[in-house]
Scaffold this motif. Structure first.
Motif, PDB file in Angstrom:
ATOM      1  N   HIS A 164       5.633  -6.418   4.307  1.00  0.00           N
ATOM      2  CA  HIS A 164       4.226  -6.540   3.902  1.00  0.00           C
ATOM      3  C   HIS A 164       4.069  -6.720   2.402  1.00  0.00           C
ATOM      4  O   HIS A 164       3.101  -7.347   1.947  1.00  0.00           O
ATOM      5  N   LEU A 165       4.983  -6.150   1.640  1.00  0.00           N
ATOM      6  CA  LEU A 165       4.894  -6.177   0.181  1.00  0.00           C
ATOM      7  C   LEU A 165       6.250  -6.501  -0.422  1.00  0.00           C
ATOM      8  O   LEU A 165       7.283  -6.012   0.059  1.00  0.00           O
ATOM      9  N   SER A 166       6.236  -7.290  -1.487  1.00  0.00           N
ATOM     10  CA  SER A 166       7.457  -7.474  -2.259  1.00  0.00           C
ATOM     11  C   SER A 166       7.773  -6.188  -3.011  1.00  0.00           C
ATOM     12  O   SER A 166       6.936  -5.285  -3.136  1.00  0.00           O
ATOM     13  N   ARG A 167       8.970  -6.104  -3.520  1.00  0.00           N
ATOM     14  CA  ARG A 167       9.355  -4.941  -4.315  1.00  0.00           C
ATOM     15  C   ARG A 167       8.411  -4.760  -5.501  1.00  0.00           C
ATOM     16  O   ARG A 167       7.962  -3.642  -5.790  1.00  0.00           O
ATOM     17  N   GLU A 168       8.075  -5.876  -6.156  1.00  0.00           N
ATOM     18  CA  GLU A 168       7.229  -5.793  -7.345  1.00  0.00           C
ATOM     19  C   GLU A 168       5.817  -5.335  -6.991  1.00  0.00           C
ATOM     20  O   GLU A 168       5.206  -4.532  -7.705  1.00  0.00           O
ATOM     21  N   ALA A 169       5.277  -5.848  -5.880  1.00  0.00           N
ATOM     22  CA  ALA A 169       3.933  -5.438  -5.470  1.00  0.00           C
ATOM     23  C   ALA A 169       3.904  -3.963  -5.085  1.00  0.00           C
ATOM     24  O   ALA A 169       2.945  -3.249  -5.386  1.00  0.00           O
ATOM     25  N   THR A 170       4.966  -3.502  -4.427  1.00  0.00           N
ATOM     26  CA  THR A 170       5.039  -2.082  -4.076  1.00  0.00           C
ATOM     27  C   THR A 170       5.085  -1.226  -5.333  1.00  0.00           C
ATOM     28  O   THR A 170       4.358  -0.225  -5.449  1.00  0.00           O
ATOM     29  N   LEU A 171       5.913  -1.602  -6.284  1.00  0.00           N
ATOM     30  CA  LEU A 171       6.018  -0.843  -7.533  1.00  0.00           C
ATOM     31  C   LEU A 171       4.692  -0.829  -8.287  1.00  0.00           C
ATOM     32  O   LEU A 171       4.314   0.192  -8.883  1.00  0.00           O
ATOM     33  N   LEU A 172       3.977  -1.948  -8.247  1.00  0.00           N
ATOM     34  CA  LEU A 172       2.668  -2.000  -8.911  1.00  0.00           C
ATOM     35  C   LEU A 172       1.703  -1.017  -8.250  1.00  0.00           C
ATOM     36  O   LEU A 172       1.021  -0.243  -8.941  1.00  0.00           O
ATOM     37  N   ALA A 173       1.641  -1.031  -6.929  1.00  0.00           N
ATOM     38  CA  ALA A 173       0.733  -0.119  -6.228  1.00  0.00           C
ATOM     39  C   ALA A 173       1.126   1.336  -6.449  1.00  0.00           C
ATOM     40  O   ALA A 173       0.258   2.217  -6.526  1.00  0.00           O
ATOM     41  N   MET A 174       2.410   1.595  -6.575  1.00  0.00           N
ATOM     42  CA  MET A 174       2.892   2.960  -6.785  1.00  0.00           C
ATOM     43  C   MET A 174       2.440   3.528  -8.125  1.00  0.00           C
ATOM     44  O   MET A 174       2.492   4.747  -8.334  1.00  0.00           O
ATOM     45  N   GLN A 175       1.965   2.669  -9.023  1.00  0.00           N
ATOM     46  CA  GLN A 175       1.515   3.150 -10.329  1.00  0.00           C
ATOM     47  C   GLN A 175       0.274   4.036 -10.227  1.00  0.00           C
ATOM     48  O   GLN A 175      -0.059   4.743 -11.185  1.00  0.00           O
ATOM     49  N   VAL A 176      -0.412   4.027  -9.079  1.00  0.00           N
ATOM     50  CA  VAL A 176      -1.547   4.943  -8.932  1.00  0.00           C
ATOM     51  C   VAL A 176      -1.071   6.389  -8.847  1.00  0.00           C
ATOM     52  O   VAL A 176      -1.866   7.321  -9.027  1.00  0.00           O
ATOM     53  N   GLY A 177       0.225   6.579  -8.575  1.00  0.00           N
ATOM     54  CA  GLY A 177       0.789   7.922  -8.510  1.00  0.00           C
ATOM     55  C   GLY A 177       0.802   8.476  -7.101  1.00  0.00           C
ATOM     56  O   GLY A 177       0.019   8.056  -6.238  1.00  0.00           O
ATOM     57  N   PRO A 178       1.691   9.428  -6.838  1.00  0.00           N
ATOM     58  CA  PRO A 178       1.850   9.945  -5.469  1.00  0.00           C
ATOM     59  C   PRO A 178       0.632  10.673  -4.931  1.00  0.00           C
ATOM     60  O   PRO A 178       0.487  10.811  -3.714  1.00  0.00           O
ATOM     61  N   ALA A 179      -0.260  11.136  -5.787  1.00  0.00           N
ATOM     62  CA  ALA A 179      -1.451  11.842  -5.300  1.00  0.00           C
ATOM     63  C   ALA A 179      -2.451  10.898  -4.642  1.00  0.00           C
ATOM     64  O   ALA A 179      -3.278  11.337  -3.831  1.00  0.00           O
ATOM     65  N   ARG A 180      -2.388   9.602  -4.979  1.00  0.00           N
ATOM     66  CA  ARG A 180      -3.330   8.632  -4.390  1.00  0.00           C
ATOM     67  C   ARG A 180      -2.647   7.567  -3.555  1.00  0.00           C
ATOM     68  O   ARG A 180      -3.299   6.776  -2.889  1.00  0.00           O
ATOM     69  N   PHE A 181      -1.329   7.537  -3.559  1.00  0.00           N
ATOM     70  CA  PHE A 181      -0.563   6.522  -2.834  1.00  0.00           C
ATOM     71  C   PHE A 181      -0.208   7.078  -1.460  1.00  0.00           C
ATOM     72  O   PHE A 181       0.500   8.071  -1.345  1.00  0.00           O
ATOM     73  N   VAL A 182      -0.713   6.438  -0.418  1.00  0.00           N
ATOM     74  CA  VAL A 182      -0.539   6.922   0.951  1.00  0.00           C
ATOM     75  C   VAL A 182       0.290   5.916   1.742  1.00  0.00           C
ATOM     76  O   VAL A 182      -0.125   4.767   1.931  1.00  0.00           O
ATOM     77  N   VAL A 183       1.449   6.341   2.181  1.00  0.00           N
ATOM     78  CA  VAL A 183       2.281   5.477   3.009  1.00  0.00           C
ATOM     79  C   VAL A 183       1.761   5.494   4.440  1.00  0.00           C
ATOM     80  O   VAL A 183       1.470   6.557   5.003  1.00  0.00           O
ATOM     81  N   VAL A 184       1.613   4.322   5.030  1.00  0.00           N
ATOM     82  CA  VAL A 184       1.318   4.181   6.451  1.00  0.00           C
ATOM     83  C   VAL A 184       2.360   3.242   7.052  1.00  0.00           C
ATOM     84  O   VAL A 184       2.931   2.414   6.348  1.00  0.00           O
ATOM     85  N   THR A 185       2.584   3.368   8.353  1.00  0.00           N
ATOM     86  CA  THR A 185       3.532   2.441   8.979  1.00  0.00           C
ATOM     87  C   THR A 185       2.853   1.169   9.463  1.00  0.00           C
ATOM     88  O   THR A 185       3.473   0.114   9.484  1.00  0.00           O
ATOM     89  N   THR A 200       1.336  14.695   1.887  1.00  0.00           N
ATOM     90  CA  THR A 200       0.242  15.405   1.218  1.00  0.00           C
ATOM     91  C   THR A 200      -0.947  14.506   0.928  1.00  0.00           C
ATOM     92  O   THR A 200      -2.104  14.887   1.169  1.00  0.00           O
ATOM     93  N   SER A 201      -0.690  13.321   0.396  1.00  0.00           N
ATOM     94  CA  SER A 201      -1.808  12.446   0.040  1.00  0.00           C
ATOM     95  C   SER A 201      -2.558  11.966   1.282  1.00  0.00           C
ATOM     96  O   SER A 201      -3.781  11.784   1.243  1.00  0.00           O
ATOM     97  N   ALA A 202      -1.835  11.777   2.381  1.00  0.00           N
ATOM     98  CA  ALA A 202      -2.505  11.397   3.627  1.00  0.00           C
ATOM     99  C   ALA A 202      -3.408  12.522   4.113  1.00  0.00           C
ATOM    100  O   ALA A 202      -4.551  12.286   4.532  1.00  0.00           O
ATOM    101  N   ALA A 203      -2.901  13.756   4.065  1.00  0.00           N
ATOM    102  CA  ALA A 203      -3.732  14.906   4.456  1.00  0.00           C
ATOM    103  C   ALA A 203      -4.962  15.005   3.565  1.00  0.00           C
ATOM    104  O   ALA A 203      -6.075  15.272   4.042  1.00  0.00           O
ATOM    105  N   ASP A 204      -4.774  14.782   2.270  1.00  0.00           N
ATOM    106  CA  ASP A 204      -5.901  14.857   1.340  1.00  0.00           C
ATOM    107  C   ASP A 204      -6.916  13.753   1.615  1.00  0.00           C
ATOM    108  O   ASP A 204      -8.136  13.968   1.496  1.00  0.00           O
ATOM    109  N   ALA A 205      -6.434  12.560   1.965  1.00  0.00           N
ATOM    110  CA  ALA A 205      -7.350  11.463   2.287  1.00  0.00           C
ATOM    111  C   ALA A 205      -8.234  11.821   3.469  1.00  0.00           C
ATOM    112  O   ALA A 205      -9.391  11.376   3.551  1.00  0.00           O
TER     113      ALA A 205
END
Length: 363
Positions: free
Chosen positions: A234-255, A319-324
């Motif tokens: 779904h995402l290139s490595r670069e796009a994933t790294l860019l999105a990860m810049q929001v930080g783990p508190a706001r970055f929610v992994v889904v399958t 954690t971030s998913a639970a918080d969402a």
């Protein structure tokens, strides 16, 4: 009961030592002597269409229970079975089954409706002919059919604001996705109560430097959870790294997974769509990406490979998913907290999963 682990992610920090649970509660952390492996809060998947030959759009009550058990092998302790846009009353019927089923493994956190109020400009794997304009009465019927936890909507469509108001009044999580919203329209939706972006960079207006759209708004607002499918498809490595810049508190992994997850290559069903899986990629006949075969433990390993610490990765898959979802009782290991725990080995493979202190999976 002692888990026999070497370390655990406790309140977001890696803490050396073992964990003790009594009944459904975590009673002590950092205990010696320690053992092997690492304990993380149980994984939470808020966007999944199926698993191990079970399509959540058509699953029977028994199928849902079987998927619930199977997901624990991937470390999942809570999930939102997700529905893409279906014909007629099929969404109503599926939501009703979701609410009626028994879940002996990963707990049911409500149905995620990914549709039908999506933009025809960005249907993704949804059948464009089934998409609808937002309508309050239709939404009310869907809410009455089952326990709805989340709804993905395109906020620029006529009638969307009224539907968002209804959902927020009912404490249903509103996500923005499959959207052609401008930045202004995206801000208005988030100001109105939407708080999640569905699968960043996929099936929405693309980000441009003078037209950032919903993606640019979600990435730069501090009050939006950004979901991502970290499967290297779904995402290139670069796009994933860019999105990860929001930080783990706001970055929610889904399958965003489908029934092919846990299976293998072949032809499968995603709602009313036929999907071919080849070399780990799920696509429609025209080549459109259609869901995934990602698992949450696989996503965790991908995040670690991309440079995040185990604590940061644990936040993104739990954690971030639970918080969402505003579920402060889930997604964390804390003394006095609920004992939903996954134990991993040194290669971050799942060795054991506990829900409310009871072992529901052991490798």
């Amino acid at each position: 009961m002692r888990l026999g682990v070497e370390a655990a992610v406790v309140d977001g920090e890696l803490v050396a030592g073992d964990i003790e649970t009594v009944d459904d509660e975590i009673t002590a952390v950092g205990l010696t002597p320690s053992g092997k492996g690492i304990a993380l809060p149980g994984f939470i998947d808020i966007h999944t269409h199926g698993y191990d030959a079970v399509d959540f759009a058509h699953a029977s009550l028994d199928d849902l229970g079987r998927a619930s058990r199977g997901l624990t092998a991937t470390g999942v302790t809570g999930f939102q079975p997700t529905l893409l846009t279906l014909e007629g009353d099929d969404m109503l019927d599926a939501a009703e089954r979701h609410s009626s089923a028994r879940y002996p493994g990963a707990r049911f956190l409500g149905t995620h409706l990914e549709g039908p109020f999506l933009s025809p400009a960005h249907p993704g794997a949804h059948d464009p002919s089934l998409l609808q304009l937002p309508d309050v009465e239709t939404m009310r019927r869907l809410l009455e059919a089952g326990s709805i936890g989340q709804v993905t909507i395109a906020p620029e469509l006529p009638g969307a604001s009224e539907v968002i108001d209804l959902l927020t009044a009912r404490n249903v999580v509103v996500a923005v996705g499959h959207s052609d919203a401008s930045a202004r329209e995206a801000h208005e939706a988030f100001d109105r109560g939407a708080r999640v972006l569905t699968h960043v960079f996929n099936a929405s207006r693309p980000f441009r430097h003078r037209d950032p759209g919903v993606v640019g708004v979600a990435l730069t607002r501090g009050d939006v959870y950004v979901t991502a499918v970290v499967d290297n498809v779904h995402l290139s490595r670069e796009a994933t790294l860019l999105a990860m810049q929001v930080g783990p508190a706001r970055f929610v992994v889904v399958t965003d997974a489908m029934e092919a997850a846990g299976q293998g290559d072949g032809v499968y069903t995603l709602g009313n769509r036929q999907v071919t899986v080849k070399d780990g990629e799920a696509r429609l006949a025209d080549g459109t990406i259609a869901s995934s075969v990602l698992t949450m433990d696989g996503a965790l390993r991908n995040l670690i490979d991309l440079g995040w610490s185990v604590s940061e990765a644990a936040a993104a898959v739990s954690t971030s998913a639970a918080d969402a979802l505003s579920r402060s009782d889930l997604g964390r290991i804390s003394v006095g907290g609920r004992a939903d725990i996954v134990v991993l080995d040194d290669a971050f493979e799942v060795k054991k999963t506990l829900i409310e202190g009871s072992e529901v999976f052991a490798a």
